[in-house]
Motif scaffolding. Structure first.
Motif, PDB file in Angstrom:
ATOM      1  N   ARG A   5       0.794  -1.284  -0.116  1.00 22.31           N
ATOM      2  CA  ARG A   5      -0.055  -0.143   0.019  1.00 22.31           C
ATOM      3  C   ARG A   5       0.732   1.206  -0.057  1.00 22.31           C
ATOM      4  O   ARG A   5       0.534   2.310  -0.717  1.00 22.31           O
ATOM      5  CB  ARG A   5      -0.827  -0.045   1.173  1.00 22.31           C
ATOM      6  CG  ARG A   5      -2.062  -0.920   0.937  1.00 22.31           C
ATOM      7  CD  ARG A   5      -3.200  -0.838   2.155  1.00 22.31           C
ATOM      8  NE  ARG A   5      -4.278  -1.516   1.728  1.00 22.31           N
ATOM      9  CZ  ARG A   5      -4.778  -2.738   2.270  1.00 22.31           C
ATOM     10  NH1 ARG A   5      -4.376  -2.911   3.679  1.00 22.31           N
ATOM     11  NH2 ARG A   5      -5.855  -3.125   1.966  1.00 22.31           N
ATOM     12  N   GLY A   8       2.551   1.709  -3.441  1.00 19.59           N
ATOM     13  CA  GLY A   8       1.401   2.153  -4.434  1.00 19.59           C
ATOM     14  C   GLY A   8       1.214   3.459  -4.325  1.00 19.59           C
ATOM     15  O   GLY A   8       1.157   4.131  -5.263  1.00 19.59           O
ATOM     16  N   ALA A   9       0.813   3.950  -3.175  1.00 17.10           N
ATOM     17  CA  ALA A   9       0.644   5.251  -2.893  1.00 17.10           C
ATOM     18  C   ALA A   9       1.968   6.082  -3.243  1.00 17.10           C
ATOM     19  O   ALA A   9       1.634   7.310  -3.990  1.00 17.10           O
ATOM     20  CB  ALA A   9       0.108   5.638  -1.481  1.00 17.10           C
ATOM     21  N   ILE A  12       1.694   6.246  -6.945  1.00 19.14           N
ATOM     22  CA  ILE A  12       0.702   7.344  -7.372  1.00 19.14           C
ATOM     23  C   ILE A  12       1.437   8.742  -7.522  1.00 19.14           C
ATOM     24  O   ILE A  12       1.180   9.489  -8.556  1.00 19.14           O
ATOM     25  CB  ILE A  12      -0.495   7.049  -6.774  1.00 19.14           C
ATOM     26  CG1 ILE A  12      -1.136   5.607  -7.260  1.00 19.14           C
ATOM     27  CG2 ILE A  12      -1.518   8.080  -7.062  1.00 19.14           C
ATOM     28  CD1 ILE A  12      -2.252   5.250  -6.300  1.00 19.14           C
ATOM     29  N   LEU A  13       1.769   9.218  -6.346  1.00 19.98           N
ATOM     30  CA  LEU A  13       2.442  10.467  -6.081  1.00 19.98           C
ATOM     31  C   LEU A  13       3.564  10.814  -7.238  1.00 19.98           C
ATOM     32  O   LEU A  13       3.531  11.910  -7.963  1.00 19.98           O
ATOM     33  CB  LEU A  13       2.738  10.641  -5.002  1.00 19.98           C
ATOM     34  CG  LEU A  13       1.959  10.785  -3.661  1.00 19.98           C
ATOM     35  CD1 LEU A  13       2.693  10.817  -2.448  1.00 19.98           C
ATOM     36  CD2 LEU A  13       0.835  11.865  -3.920  1.00 19.98           C
ATOM     37  N   ALA A  15       3.791   9.220 -10.214  1.00 20.26           N
ATOM     38  CA  ALA A  15       3.137   9.148 -11.439  1.00 20.26           C
ATOM     39  C   ALA A  15       2.470  10.827 -11.834  1.00 20.26           C
ATOM     40  O   ALA A  15       2.584  11.366 -12.685  1.00 20.26           O
ATOM     41  CB  ALA A  15       2.231   8.195 -11.644  1.00 20.26           C
ATOM     42  N   LEU A  16       1.971  11.083 -10.694  1.00 16.53           N
ATOM     43  CA  LEU A  16       1.167  12.526 -10.950  1.00 16.53           C
ATOM     44  C   LEU A  16       2.127  13.648 -11.140  1.00 16.53           C
ATOM     45  O   LEU A  16       1.959  14.613 -11.878  1.00 16.53           O
ATOM     46  CB  LEU A  16       0.463  12.854  -9.379  1.00 16.53           C
ATOM     47  CG  LEU A  16      -0.783  12.252  -9.337  1.00 16.53           C
ATOM     48  CD1 LEU A  16      -1.610  12.300  -8.147  1.00 16.53           C
ATOM     49  CD2 LEU A  16      -2.011  12.260 -10.607  1.00 16.53           C
ATOM     50  N   ILE A  48      -0.164   4.936 -12.469  1.00 17.36           N
ATOM     51  CA  ILE A  48      -1.463   5.263 -11.484  1.00 17.36           C
ATOM     52  C   ILE A  48      -2.536   3.932 -11.325  1.00 17.36           C
ATOM     53  O   ILE A  48      -2.893   3.682 -10.296  1.00 17.36           O
ATOM     54  CB  ILE A  48      -2.150   6.579 -11.886  1.00 17.36           C
ATOM     55  CG1 ILE A  48      -1.249   7.779 -11.835  1.00 17.36           C
ATOM     56  CG2 ILE A  48      -3.634   6.597 -11.367  1.00 17.36           C
ATOM     57  CD1 ILE A  48      -1.774   9.079 -12.371  1.00 17.36           C
ATOM     58  N   ILE A  49      -2.659   3.494 -12.495  1.00 16.07           N
ATOM     59  CA  ILE A  49      -3.754   2.503 -12.567  1.00 16.07           C
ATOM     60  C   ILE A  49      -2.948   1.147 -11.615  1.00 16.07           C
ATOM     61  O   ILE A  49      -3.585   0.679 -10.836  1.00 16.07           O
ATOM     62  CB  ILE A  49      -3.890   1.909 -13.906  1.00 16.07           C
ATOM     63  CG1 ILE A  49      -4.875   2.869 -14.706  1.00 16.07           C
ATOM     64  CG2 ILE A  49      -4.501   0.510 -13.930  1.00 16.07           C
ATOM     65  CD1 ILE A  49      -5.053   2.632 -16.009  1.00 16.07           C
ATOM     66  N   THR A  50      -1.567   0.978 -11.836  1.00 14.96           N
ATOM     67  CA  THR A  50      -1.088  -0.289 -11.066  1.00 14.96           C
ATOM     68  C   THR A  50      -0.829   0.092  -9.685  1.00 14.96           C
ATOM     69  O   THR A  50      -0.788  -0.660  -8.681  1.00 14.96           O
ATOM     70  CB  THR A  50       0.325  -0.457 -11.575  1.00 14.96           C
ATOM     71  OG1 THR A  50       1.342   0.345 -11.728  1.00 14.96           O
ATOM     72  CG2 THR A  50       0.175  -1.332 -13.140  1.00 14.96           C
ATOM     73  N   GLY A  51      -0.429   1.460  -9.349  1.00 22.28           N
ATOM     74  CA  GLY A  51      -0.483   1.816  -7.878  1.00 22.28           C
ATOM     75  C   GLY A  51      -1.835   1.631  -7.214  1.00 22.28           C
ATOM     76  O   GLY A  51      -1.738   1.351  -5.988  1.00 22.28           O
ATOM     77  N   LEU A  52      -2.949   2.246  -7.952  1.00 24.87           N
ATOM     78  CA  LEU A  52      -4.293   1.888  -7.229  1.00 24.87           C
ATOM     79  C   LEU A  52      -4.441   0.622  -7.015  1.00 24.87           C
ATOM     80  O   LEU A  52      -5.137   0.113  -6.020  1.00 24.87           O
ATOM     81  CB  LEU A  52      -5.315   2.463  -8.331  1.00 24.87           C
ATOM     82  CG  LEU A  52      -5.298   4.080  -8.059  1.00 24.87           C
ATOM     83  CD1 LEU A  52      -6.173   4.512  -9.288  1.00 24.87           C
ATOM     84  CD2 LEU A  52      -5.730   4.486  -6.928  1.00 24.87           C
TER      85      LEU A  52
END
Length: 146
Positions: A5, A8-9, A12-13, A15-16, A48-52
């Protein structure tokens, strides 16, 4: 589960941030239909998709590798970072031979074979990149070849 988790978070950050950075790419006067921003946005979207997925459906706790494996990974990271910094001042062939030799030695600890692998890979990649792909690589340090 917690590690997945968190990872993944973080992804995501990152990737943003990558997508935000890609948004600053200048569009040329006559762009192609996809545009220069499409590929970075596609990469960011996939991350982002894989991180989610990792945040919402983590794997059970994984077994960590042995200390020796972690040490090998750390050595490989240090070698690759050193390689990146050595390319410009030392040219392509010498740093590539050293990095490939060290990484080859990690896979199969035979010094002579690792040295030959590093030298062969270095020269082979230089020929491929320079002459087949037309990249402007410098083979050796500028003072060494005149």
């Amino acid at each position: 589960m917690t590690g997945d988790r968190i990872f993944g978070a973080v992804m995501i950050l990152l990737a943003l941030g990558y997508a935000l950075s890609a948004s600053t790419i200048q569009v040329p006067l006559f762009p192609d239909p996809m545009g220069p921003k499409s590929f970075p946005y596609l990469i960011a979207g996939g991350i982002i998709i894989t991180g989610l997925f990792m945040v919402l459906k983590p794997d059970p706790e994984a077994d960590w590798p042995e200390t020796r494996t972690l040490l090998s990974l750390a050595v490989a990271i240090v070698v690759m970072v050193g390689y990146a910094y050595a390319l410009k001042p030392l040219g392509f062939i010498v740093p590539t031979a050293i990095a490939a030799g060290v990484l080859s030695y990690q896979l199969s600890p035979r010094p002579a074979f690792a040295a030959l692998t590093g030298i062969g890979l270095s020269i082979g990649l230089f020929v491929l990149f320079r002459y087949a792909l037309g990249l402007g690589l410098v083979p050796f340090p500028k003072g060494m070849i005149g």
